[in-house]
Each structure stands twice: as C-alpha cells, then as structure tokens.
Design an enzyme around this catalytic site. Structure first.
Site, PDB file in Angstrom:
ATOM      1  N   ASP A 111       0.809  -1.217   0.000  1.00 41.92           N
ATOM      2  CA  ASP A 111       0.000   0.000   0.000  1.00 41.92           C
ATOM      3  C   ASP A 111       0.843   1.269   0.000  1.00 41.92           C
ATOM      4  O   ASP A 111       0.367   2.334   0.362  1.00 41.92           O
ATOM      5  CB  ASP A 111      -0.956   0.021   1.191  1.00 41.92           C
ATOM      6  CG  ASP A 111      -0.250  -0.191   2.525  1.00 41.92           C
ATOM      7  OD1 ASP A 111       0.994  -0.287   2.531  1.00 41.92           O
ATOM      8  OD2 ASP A 111      -0.941  -0.254   3.552  1.00 41.92           O
ATOM      9  N   LYS A 162       5.189   5.578  18.018  1.00 44.31           N
ATOM     10  CA  LYS A 162       4.712   6.923  17.676  1.00 44.31           C
ATOM     11  C   LYS A 162       4.923   7.873  18.857  1.00 44.31           C
ATOM     12  O   LYS A 162       4.439   7.620  19.962  1.00 44.31           O
ATOM     13  CB  LYS A 162       3.219   6.862  17.323  1.00 44.31           C
ATOM     14  CG  LYS A 162       2.922   6.010  16.096  1.00 44.31           C
ATOM     15  CD  LYS A 162       1.435   5.856  15.869  1.00 44.31           C
ATOM     16  CE  LYS A 162       1.160   4.943  14.677  1.00 44.31           C
ATOM     17  NZ  LYS A 162      -0.280   4.710  14.474  1.00 44.31           N
ATOM     18  N   ASP A 223       1.630   6.824   1.702  1.00 46.10           N
ATOM     19  CA  ASP A 223       0.877   5.689   2.213  1.00 46.10           C
ATOM     20  C   ASP A 223      -0.553   5.819   1.698  1.00 46.10           C
ATOM     21  O   ASP A 223      -1.254   6.784   2.020  1.00 46.10           O
ATOM     22  CB  ASP A 223       0.906   5.714   3.747  1.00 46.10           C
ATOM     23  CG  ASP A 223       0.077   4.607   4.387  1.00 46.10           C
ATOM     24  OD1 ASP A 223      -0.672   3.909   3.674  1.00 46.10           O
ATOM     25  OD2 ASP A 223       0.167   4.437   5.619  1.00 46.10           O
TER      26      ASP A 223
END
Length: 360
Positions: A111, A162, A223
């Site tokens: 992807d 993250k 993405d």
C-alpha cells in the site's frame, strides 16, 4: 537481486467501502490495479521472481496477473489461512524463495506508492553487509509514525513507537515500508503465529546485535491507506509526480481509458482518471478524481478529489468534494457531499437529500 516478497494480505479497512469487494492492492490507481505499478517498478529494478503474500480476497490476484509472464515476471501466490502480520507473512512464504542464506530478498508493503531507488537500497545492503536494510523517508510531522534514528553511517540505533510529546521526536526519519532482508533472517522468524516485523522482528534483531541499515530516500512517498491519499496517489501517477512504467497512457491532466466516453464540453483536470466503460456527461467538471469502470457522472455534476466506484452514478448538478462513492451506489441529482463522506456500496441517496447550502 532476483526476487522479492510483496505483502498484499491486508483488509484495507481504512479504505472501505472501496475494499468491500476488492482487496486494496487491486483498487485501480491511474487506470490499473495499484499492485501493477509495484510489480512494474520491481521488474524495472531487475527483479524477476516475486512471491505475493495474500490473505483478504486472495482469490482475486492470480486470475488477474496469472504467472506474471505478461509483466516479464515469475509470480507465485501464498495465502494465509489466518492473518499472520508482516513478519508472519514473510515466514509463511519462505519456502517459495530461491535465494541462498546470505543472498538479499526485497520486501514491499502493498500500500505504499514510492519513488524509491530500489537498486540503491540493494547496493546499500550489500556494501554495508547488513542483515536487514530499511528504506527510510523524512516527514514534516512524524507523530503518526514509528521513528527510526540512525548514526552517521546510517546504522539503525532504535525503533521508537509513535511519539506522544515533542521531547520524544528525536528524528524525522520513519520506516517507509520497503526492506532488503538477508534470506537467513527470514528463515528464523517464528513460524505459524502472528509476528510484526516493526514491533517484534526488528527490535529483536537490534537487541541481539544484528546489523540493521537505514537508507534515506525522500523522493516521493505516500501511504495509500486512506481514500484521500489513494485519490491523490492516482492523480500523482497520472500527472507524472509519482514514477511508474505501468501508467496506460501519456502523463498529463487526465487519463481516459479506451472504452470510456467523455462529452466534448466536460472538463477533466488535476490527474483525473476515467475508467473503462465509464461516462462523463455534458457540462460535468471532474478534478483530481478517479472514476472507476462503468461509473456515470451525469450532466452538470462537479466532482473534486473524489473516488467514484464501479457502476456508481452521480446525479445531475450534484457537487462532491473529497467523497468516496462505493460500487453500484447512486447519488441522486442536486446533492452536496463534502470531505470525508463515504457512500456505501449499492446505497441510494435520493435527489436533493443531502445539502450544505440552501436549495435556493
């Protein structure tokens, strides 16, 4: 470099309803299934054997691509019975690889649209003697990504989740989803259970003293996990901002597939794609959008940065901005659909039913 693994098993939940009937890598971008662009770029880099790690709607891939000979490739397909994660998927296809223990194997996520110099990543892997080499890219706001700091030689120092606070943002480098593995590293991934390369394999290798090398390549990277990103990626392919040898036509403001019909006074701009058998009627304006096969845009409709599914219909004078209309859905005349709206497959919106402005 002769072989690669393509991870194409994800359900594409962020892209629904586009992925209700179609696996994410098979959704058309710039006129062909997105996977076609990845396969073509791998072939151009010298890859000739690719194993597709499939899971969701796995039965769709092989009927379309066959043995890969039409693309100059030899393709094989391995289907997971249960989702195994990125690492588990790699281990699940290992027996189909031909490489020796110390030879390189390319790995791509299904992807990611990228301008990565694939040969340069392989050369970096071989020249540094790394166990795994990672494509890294720099982003302006890394808070939504895992961070990958490296030393002055590019050797990976850590894998950081993250970041939650400004102090945790120690680098703007993120994992861009393309790797070169030493074949023997794939073979030691645990078999028969879910494994994440990002959360388990890479940190484990680092802790064990393995050599993980990062190569920063910040050409083009996107993405395609959300509808807005997918539409943008398709438009960028059409306009030549993103590289691919598989775009079926000249680069420019629009791409009209051979059996599509477009009225002479309809206006198509911004990398719009009109798929096979689709029809854009008189007075319609379509900008930066993807019109999938068999869809109809009726007279006077305005469609911007949107994706219209196969056999869907947008009614007269309707205005769509940042919308996704699922396969077979009908948006009646005089509707206004704005950013983020998703019309599910086969849904029916009556004329004038959804508006953001007065009916006057």
């Amino acid at each position: 470099m002769t072989e690669a693994i393509l991870l194409v098993g994800g359900k594409g939940t962020r892209l629904r309803p586009l992925t209700v009937h179609t696996p994410k890598p098979m959704v058309p971008a710039a006129g062909v299934p997105f996977l076609t662009h990845q396969l073509a770029r791998a072939r151009a880099a010298g890859v000739d054997h690719i194993v597709l790690a499939t899971s969701y709607l796995a039965e769709v891939f092989e009927p379309h691509f066959g043995d890969g000979s039409a693309l100059g490739l030899h393709l094989e397909y391995v289907t997971e019975k249960e989702p195994l994660g990125t690492g588990g998927a790699l281990r699940n296809v290992a027996e189909r690889l031909r490489s020796g223990p110390d030879e390189p194997v390319l790995v791509f996520n299904g992807d990611i649209l990228t301008g990565l110099d694939i040969r340069a990543l392989v050369d970096t892997h071989e020249s540094t003697g790394a166990d795994v080499s990672l494509h890294l890219t720099k982003v302006t706001d890394p808070r939504a990504y895992g961070l990958v700091p490296t030393d002055d030689t590019g050797r990976v120092l850590a894998f950081l989740e993250k970041p939650q606070t400004p102090e945790e943002i120690v680098t703007d480098q993120i994992n861009a989803g393309a790797y070169v593995f030493r074949r023997s590293v794939i073979d030691i991934i645990p078999a028969g259970r879910p494994v994440s390369v990002e959360r388990e394999t890479f940190p484990g290798l680092l802790a064990a003293g393995a050599h993980l090398q990062g190569m920063v390549d910040s050409t083009y990277w996107l993405d395609l996990g959300t509808p807005a990103a997918f539409v943008r990626g398709s438009a960028d392919l059409v306009m030549g901002r993103a590289p691919s040898p598989a775009v079926p036509g000249r680069r420019g403001d629009r791409l009209i597939l051979p059996t599509a019909r477009v009225a002479s006074d309809a206006k198509l701009t911004g990398g719009t794609v009109v798929g096979e058998g689709a029809f854009v009627a008189e007075g319609a304006r379509v900008c930066g959008s993807t019109i999938l096969p068999g869809a109809v845009i009726e007279p006077g409709a305005v469609v911007t940065d949107s994706l219209i599914g196969s056999r869907a219909r947008v009614g007269e004078r309707s205005v769509l901005t940042g919308a996704v209309v699922g396969d077979g859905a009908v948006v009646g005349a005089d509707n206004e659909l704005r950013d983020g709206v998703r019309v599910w497959c086969d849904a029916r919106i009556p004329a004038g039913a959804v508006r953001f402005s007065s009916d006057q």
